[in-house]
Enzyme design. Structure first.
Site, mmCIF file in Angstrom:
data_model
loop_
_atom_site.group_PDB
_atom_site.id
_atom_site.type_symbol
_atom_site.label_atom_id
_atom_site.label_comp_id
_atom_site.label_asym_id
_atom_site.label_seq_id
_atom_site.Cartn_x
_atom_site.Cartn_y
_atom_site.Cartn_z
ATOM 1 N N THR A 52 0.906 -1.159 0.169
ATOM 2 C CA THR A 52 0.019 0.054 0.104
ATOM 3 C C THR A 52 0.823 1.375 -0.152
ATOM 4 O O THR A 52 0.705 2.274 -0.981
ATOM 5 C CB THR A 52 -0.949 0.071 0.982
ATOM 6 O OG1 THR A 52 -1.576 -1.194 1.187
ATOM 7 C CG2 THR A 52 -1.970 0.980 1.188
ATOM 8 N N ARG A 101 -2.175 5.139 6.990
ATOM 9 C CA ARG A 101 -2.361 3.752 7.633
ATOM 10 C C ARG A 101 -2.215 3.843 9.221
ATOM 11 O O ARG A 101 -1.145 4.304 9.505
ATOM 12 C CB ARG A 101 -1.606 2.607 7.125
ATOM 13 C CG ARG A 101 -1.670 1.245 7.949
ATOM 14 C CD ARG A 101 -0.883 0.262 7.292
ATOM 15 N NE ARG A 101 -1.644 -0.280 6.022
ATOM 16 C CZ ARG A 101 -1.251 -1.245 5.334
ATOM 17 N NH1 ARG A 101 -0.489 -2.166 5.670
ATOM 18 N NH2 ARG A 101 -2.186 -1.613 4.206
HETATM 19 N N1 CP Z 1 -2.510 -5.485 1.157
HETATM 20 C C1 CP Z 1 -1.544 -4.664 1.783
HETATM 21 O O1 CP Z 1 -2.471 -3.843 2.205
HETATM 22 O O2 CP Z 1 -0.514 -5.157 1.838
HETATM 23 P P1 CP Z 1 0.499 -4.147 2.512
HETATM 24 O O3 CP Z 1 0.269 -4.444 4.198
HETATM 25 O O4 CP Z 1 1.985 -4.685 2.376
HETATM 26 O O5 CP Z 1 0.360 -2.998 2.445
#
Ligand code: CP
Length: 306
Positions: A52, A101
């Site tokens: 992400t 995030r």
């Molecule tokens: N799919 C996904 O959110 O992967 P990451 O945690 O690597 O961002």
């Protein structure tokens, strides 16, 4: 739309529009290479990420923009106790759009209330992950050519798997979609997914503890990782983590045009001997995620400029 916190904030028409933009970016990347010249993305990751974060950053660079930010809470003033609200107000002074995030559910929403620039939820706790769903939707469109009349099996950690919650919400708006919810008892979907999404819309679904038993009926199999970081008890994680391991042998009863998806990262839940199966779509999903994030950044910046 000022920000994107939950996939359900996007109408199906807006999702179609984002998909059309993403497809046009794939076909004509040079047309978009300076669309965000002079703009900055703030990439605020309070929790680990590979896909992400890097796809948001790659998306902004491929649009001709720049990126600032941090990839762990400890390298920001959150480590000194700064609130998400103050972080959002501060970053609004430096950037044009935020991708955030956070391990706490609702943190990107709080940020969106205080930021003066668009905020994109890049995953909040076990709650939502709308841009993963955008990647998933482009994958389904490219692989199946439609969103309706599909039987979608979601398998693994349906309790903490935020990608599953967003995907069920998004796909429940298309006709003829039915879900097969495959999980151990302890990792079933939260009750609100049934009472607020599936039941009110009259969506057909069934629950199963066996992946093999339901395999023949699936058009899409969406595997998920057991979310170790959300467990309170390591012993429970260890007991449940290998409940479902998809192998080439287990695919013997599957449809020839099954689409196997996984938001990644995977741990053990898909054996590497599945990777070369033409039905394995999870690395295409990774690539499609970048194009959908490009389309979303463009849309939110366009709307902010109005
Ligand atoms: N799919 C996904 O959110 O992967 P990451 O945690 O690597 O961002």
């Amino acid at each position: 739309m000022k920000s994107l916190i939950d996939i359900m904030e996007l109408s199906t028409a807006e999702i179609d529009e984002l998909i059309e933009t993403a497809l046009d970016i794939i076909a004509n990347p040079e047309k978009y290479s300076e669309k965000c010249k002079g703009k900055k993305l703030a990439s605020l990751f309070f929790e680990p990420s590979t896909r992400t974060r890097l796809s948001f950053e790659a998306a902004m660079y491929e649009l001709g923009g720049n990126v600032i930010g941090f990839s762990e809470a400890n390298s920001s003033s959150a480590a000194k106790g700064e609130s998400v609200a103050d972080t959002a107000r501060t970053v609004s002074c430096y950037a044009d759009i935020i991708a955030m995030r956070h391990p706490k559910e609702g943190a990107p929403y709080v940020a969106s209330l205080k930021a003066s620039i668009p905020v994109i939820n890049a995953g909040d706790g076990g709650h939502n992950h709308p841009t993963q769903t955008l990647a998933d939707l482009l994958t389904i469109r490219k692989e199946k050519g439609r969103f309706d009349n599909l039987t979608i099996g979601v398998c693994g950690d349906l309790k903490f798997g935020r990608t599953v919650h967003s995907l069920i919400g998004a796909m429940s708006r298309y006709s003829g979609v039915r879900f097969v919810l495959i999980s151990p008892e302890e990792l079933k979907v939260p009750e609100y997914i049934k009472t607020e999404i599936l039941d009110p819309k009259g969506i057909e679904y069934k629950e199963s503890a066996s992946l093999e038993a339901v395999m023949p009926e699936l058009d899409i199999l969406y595997m998920t990782r057991v979310q170790r970081e959300r467990f309170f008890n390591e012993a429970d994680y260890i007991r449940l983590k290998d409940t479902y391991i998809l192998t080439a042998e287990k695919l013997s009863g599957a449809k020839d045009d099954l689409c196997i998806m996984h938001p990644l990262p995977r741990v053990n839940e898909i054996s590497v001997n599945v990777d070369d199966d033409p039905r394995a779509c999870y690395f295409k999903q990774v690539l499609y995620g970048k194009y959908m994030r490009m389309a979303l950044i463009l849309k939110l910046l366009e709307e902010a400029a109005k």
